[in-house]
Design a protein around this motif. Structure first.
Motif, PDB file in Angstrom:
ATOM      1  N   UNK A 194     -16.862  30.642 -14.438  1.00  0.00           N
ATOM      2  CA  UNK A 194     -15.513  30.068 -14.439  1.00  0.00           C
ATOM      3  C   UNK A 194     -15.166  29.537 -13.048  1.00  0.00           C
ATOM      4  N   UNK A 195     -14.556  28.340 -13.027  1.00  0.00           N
ATOM      5  CA  UNK A 195     -14.087  27.762 -11.767  1.00  0.00           C
ATOM      6  C   UNK A 195     -12.701  27.183 -11.980  1.00  0.00           C
ATOM      7  N   UNK A 196     -11.936  27.155 -10.902  1.00  0.00           N
ATOM      8  CA  UNK A 196     -10.611  26.555 -10.941  1.00  0.00           C
ATOM      9  C   UNK A 196     -10.538  25.404  -9.959  1.00  0.00           C
ATOM     10  N   UNK A 197      -9.799  24.348 -10.325  1.00  0.00           N
ATOM     11  CA  UNK A 197      -9.699  23.157  -9.487  1.00  0.00           C
ATOM     12  C   UNK A 197      -8.236  22.711  -9.406  1.00  0.00           C
ATOM     13  N   UNK A 198      -7.743  22.582  -8.170  1.00  0.00           N
ATOM     14  CA  UNK A 198      -6.387  22.076  -7.961  1.00  0.00           C
ATOM     15  C   UNK A 198      -6.408  20.561  -8.104  1.00  0.00           C
ATOM     16  N   UNK A 199      -5.658  20.033  -9.072  1.00  0.00           N
ATOM     17  CA  UNK A 199      -5.607  18.593  -9.320  1.00  0.00           C
ATOM     18  C   UNK A 199      -4.349  17.960  -8.742  1.00  0.00           C
ATOM     19  N   UNK A 200      -3.678  18.665  -7.832  1.00  0.00           N
ATOM     20  CA  UNK A 200      -2.486  18.120  -7.185  1.00  0.00           C
ATOM     21  C   UNK A 200      -1.356  17.931  -8.159  1.00  0.00           C
ATOM     22  N   UNK A 201      -0.810  16.740  -8.202  1.00  0.00           N
ATOM     23  CA  UNK A 201       0.327  16.441  -9.072  1.00  0.00           C
ATOM     24  C   UNK A 201      -0.039  16.538 -10.546  1.00  0.00           C
ATOM     25  N   UNK A 202      -1.350  16.541 -10.877  1.00  0.00           N
ATOM     26  CA  UNK A 202      -1.791  16.633 -12.274  1.00  0.00           C
ATOM     27  C   UNK A 202      -2.013  18.063 -12.736  1.00  0.00           C
ATOM     28  N   UNK A 203      -1.756  19.023 -11.852  1.00  0.00           N
ATOM     29  CA  UNK A 203      -1.829  20.424 -12.261  1.00  0.00           C
ATOM     30  C   UNK A 203      -3.053  21.158 -11.757  1.00  0.00           C
ATOM     31  N   UNK A 204      -3.493  22.124 -12.533  1.00  0.00           N
ATOM     32  CA  UNK A 204      -4.613  22.982 -12.138  1.00  0.00           C
ATOM     33  C   UNK A 204      -5.530  23.142 -13.345  1.00  0.00           C
ATOM     34  N   UNK A 205      -6.820  22.858 -13.174  1.00  0.00           N
ATOM     35  CA  UNK A 205      -7.793  22.931 -14.266  1.00  0.00           C
ATOM     36  C   UNK A 205      -8.614  24.206 -14.157  1.00  0.00           C
ATOM     37  N   UNK A 206      -8.772  24.879 -15.271  1.00  0.00           N
ATOM     38  CA  UNK A 206      -9.653  26.038 -15.358  1.00  0.00           C
ATOM     39  C   UNK A 206     -10.822  25.636 -16.251  1.00  0.00           C
ATOM     40  N   UNK A 207     -12.046  25.827 -15.770  1.00  0.00           N
ATOM     41  CA  UNK A 207     -13.236  25.343 -16.475  1.00  0.00           C
ATOM     42  C   UNK A 207     -14.196  26.490 -16.765  1.00  0.00           C
ATOM     43  N   UNK A 208     -14.656  26.522 -18.000  1.00  0.00           N
ATOM     44  CA  UNK A 208     -15.618  27.532 -18.446  1.00  0.00           C
ATOM     45  C   UNK A 208     -16.962  26.842 -18.646  1.00  0.00           C
ATOM     46  N   UNK A 209     -18.001  27.287 -17.921  1.00  0.00           N
ATOM     47  CA  UNK A 209     -19.341  26.703 -18.031  1.00  0.00           C
ATOM     48  C   UNK A 209     -20.159  27.591 -18.947  1.00  0.00           C
ATOM     49  N   UNK A 210     -20.547  27.055 -20.097  1.00  0.00           N
ATOM     50  CA  UNK A 210     -21.225  27.853 -21.121  1.00  0.00           C
ATOM     51  C   UNK A 210     -22.745  27.763 -21.070  1.00  0.00           C
ATOM     52  N   UNK A 211     -23.269  26.591 -20.638  1.00  0.00           N
ATOM     53  CA  UNK A 211     -24.709  26.370 -20.756  1.00  0.00           C
ATOM     54  C   UNK A 211     -25.171  25.361 -19.714  1.00  0.00           C
ATOM     55  N   UNK A 212     -26.392  25.561 -19.219  1.00  0.00           N
ATOM     56  CA  UNK A 212     -27.032  24.617 -18.305  1.00  0.00           C
ATOM     57  C   UNK A 212     -28.335  24.162 -18.943  1.00  0.00           C
ATOM     58  N   UNK A 213     -28.556  22.843 -19.021  1.00  0.00           N
ATOM     59  CA  UNK A 213     -29.768  22.333 -19.664  1.00  0.00           C
ATOM     60  C   UNK A 213     -30.300  21.110 -18.922  1.00  0.00           C
ATOM     61  N   UNK A 214     -31.597  20.881 -19.082  1.00  0.00           N
ATOM     62  CA  UNK A 214     -32.232  19.736 -18.435  1.00  0.00           C
ATOM     63  C   UNK A 214     -31.838  18.447 -19.143  1.00  0.00           C
TER      64      UNK A 214
END
Length: 639
Positions: free
Chosen positions: A569-589
């Motif tokens: 899980x990572x969080x990203x400040x998008x400034x005036x557009x808010x704050x995004x929380x992202x869930x990374x489920x899988x990594x693939x080639x």
């Protein structure tokens, strides 16, 4: 006043010498030189000066090139600013240092390489006529228009080619291992499956009720947001070759004469299609071998002359040119300069379907048959009339412009209290612009007033306070502008009482974004303790080259995240557009690139590595060289 100087140059030179020479006596050569440097020099590289005039000229050339390339979408503000000027100066410094190094290493190029490079220039290549002769007079005229002689041009080209040798040799020294290339491609194409949820400021706005103290605090801390810049209503004149072109007429006699003078431009060279039979015999082969080859070729010549229709079949069976034999000896269509001279001379001396005698070249003995002739053609005057009329009109207008420049420059300077004298003398219209500010105003678009050099002059003390005309300022090729301030409004700051509604909206947006960020950060912390997919959107597959719907900052955070443990899980400040929380489920080639794409990737990586290698070399060269920035190139030079 300037006309007197121009008409009495020798006298004025003598007077200037009388005035300047004592300055050396009283103040010393060093002091005078220092003064001149401060006024006119931008930088010094190993003791050699780069003048502000040189930088100005480079700015004008680049701006004109971009104007021609972009046409109506050209915006001079993108290319005539302090950043561009500094970049050009840096480039000129780099050019000087690399040139010095090439000289130190005694790099040079051969005469053959030099001639090949010069003839590759389209404007020069056009000077070769259909019969292969080179127009030497035209070449001298072409270079003369650029202020150069052939000798000077040769020297410059030779010098440029030698410096290119140095640059290429450095950039080509970095070799990237195949394993590293595979790793870089894999990283670039790696895909990650993510889900996102965004905490939007709008959802928290209702919780914010700013009081008077909060409004006052924001107002005091962000005064620049409520500043109204100084503005002026400006009158100006534009002198340009384009304005003269509208009144230029082209007579039929002028058009015919100009067409005759430029007829070579509209000629297509004669081309011929030919077939040949080659019996190979290198020029350094033993005499007996050459005699045997010649004898064999002579027998084949007799055979095809007896039966010309058999030429293609004889070529297929006997020609030793692997490239054309299977095609019956066909060499296709070509013009002069494409073949070795003895072969070319024979081809262009034959008539259609005629067979040559034996033609000896360094490759051996040829039997040639001309199978087609495409005669030289000249486009008639009617076909190029519009093009030539435009050229004549431009030339006439440019001449008229050149004759008017001094009148315009002198009049706006000598009669600095008004633009009317210059307008009346040259029959120009005084134009008006409102909302003119010290910095280019987007509302003014591509107006010549919206130019940094012009704006700097308009808001100078002499023009603003003394209510004088600006000097004549060049804003483009064959274009001068002079302006004066008709009305002026000093810079002000809007009062708090007048901007309360705007203040309230800004404070609410700021506080709501802070609440959204706080909620998002709390969610990330909770998810790291107890992973969940509650509230997240649909899964999305992204890569460094495929962002999907993710904002750039969110994609960067996803691709940088540690995925050793999933879900991550990572969080990203998008400034005036808010704050995004992202869930990374899988990594693939990602899909492996095909051979063509892989080669393109390798070339790109090698270019990047080569540029990096060169940048490192240049920085080292710069650090051990004497480079001095005398006048920071933050604005176009005045005057």
């Amino acid at each position: 006043m300037l006309e007197i100087v121009r008409n009495h140059r020798r006298l004025m030179l003598f007077v200037l010498l009388l005035l300047v020479f004592p300055s050396f006596v009283f103040f010393g050569m060093e002091s005078y030189s220092s003064f001149m440097n401060n006024a006119n020099d931008a930088a010094k590289v190993e003791g050699r000066v780069i003048t502000n005039a040189e930088v100005d000229n480079a700015m004008r050339m680049q701006s004109e090139q971009m104007r021609q390339a972009l046409g109506a979408s050209y915006d001079p503000r993108q290319f005539e600013n302090a950043e561009t000027r500094r970049a050009l100066l840096d480039g000129m410094i780099q050019e000087r240092l690399i040139a010095n190094e090439a000289t130190r290493l005694h790099l040079t190029v051969s005469d053959a390489h030099l001639q090949e490079a010069i003839m590759a220039i389209p404007a020069i290549a056009q000077l070769r006529s259909a019969d292969g002769k080179f127009d030497v007079d035209g070449y001298r005229q072409l270079l003369g228009a650029q202020g150069m002689t052939p000798e000077q041009f040769d020297a410059r080209m030779r010098f440029d080619l030698s410096t290119q040798q140095l640059v290429r040799s450095i950039a080509a020294t970095d070799i990237i291992p195949a394993s590293l290339i595979d790793r870089l491609i894999a990283i670039r194409d790696q895909q990650r499956v993510v889900q996102a949820v965004t905490y939007k400021p709008a959802d928290y706005a209702a919780r914010v009720t700013p009081d008077e103290a909060a409004l006052k605090a924001y107002y005091d801390g962000h005064a620049a947001e409520f500043a109204v810049p100084a503005q002026a209503k400006v009158e100006y004149l534009v002198l340009s070759a384009d304005s003269f072109a509208q009144g230029v007429t082209v007579t039929p006699e002028e058009l015919q004469s100009y067409y005759e003078q430029n007829k070579k431009r509209f000629q297509t060279a004669e081309e011929r299609q030919a077939s040949h039979i080659l019996i190979v015999s290198p020029k350094d082969a033993p005499a007996a071998d050459r005699a045997a080859a010649k004898e064999k070729a002579a027998k084949l010549l007799a055979e095809v002359r007896a039966n010309p229709a058999s030429f293609a079949e004889v070529a297929r069976k006997n020609s030793q040119d692997p490239g054309s034999a299977e095609k019956g000896g066909d060499l296709g269509t070509f013009g002069r300069g494409a073949m070795v001279k003895p072969f070319e001379d024979a081809v262009f001396a034959l008539k259609k379907d005629e067979i040559s005698d034996l033609v000896e070249t360094d490759f051996g003995y040829h039997i040639i048959r001309v199978t087609g002739i495409k005669a030289s053609e000249t486009r008639p005057l009617d076909a190029v009339r519009a093009e030539l009329e435009k050229e004549i009109r431009t030339q006439k207008a440019t001449k008229q412009y050149g004759e008017a420049v001094d009148q315009f420059t002198n009049t706006v300077y000598d009669r600095s209290e008004s633009l009317k004298p210059a307008a009346e003398r040259l029959k120009l219209s005084i134009q008006t612009a409102t909302g003119v500010t010290r910095q280019p105003n987007p509302a003014l678009g591509q107006s010549p007033i919206n130019n940094e050099k012009v704006l700097a002059a308009i808001f100078s003390d002499d023009v603003l306070k003394n209510k004088r005309n600006t000097e004549a300022i060049q804003v483009g090729p064959n274009t001068l502008v002079a302006a004066r301030v008709a009305e002026y409004q000093p810079a002000t700051t809007r009062k708090l009482e007048d901007v309360k509604d705007e203040l309230r909206a800004k404070v609410v947006a700021q506080e709501a974004a802070a609440l959204a960020r706080k909620a998002g950060e709390a969610r990330v912390a909770a998810l790291k303790q107890a992973p969940s997919d509650e509230g997240f959107g649909a899964p999305l597959t992204v890569s460094r080259s495929q962002a999907g719907d993710l904002p750039g900052a969110a994609l960067e955070a996803v691709m940088r995240a540690d995925t050793s443990k999933l879900p991550a899980f990572v969080g990203v400040d998008l400034g005036a557009n808010g704050y995004a929380v992202l869930r990374i489920n899988k990594v693939q080639e990602g899909a492996k690139p095909d051979a063509a794409r892989r080669q393109a990737d390798i070339r790109q990586l090698e270019q990047i590595a080569g540029q990096s290698q060169f940048d490192a070399y240049y920085q080292n060269l710069k650090s051990r060289s004497k480079v001095q920035i005398i006048r920071p190139a933050t604005a176009p030079a005045e005057g």
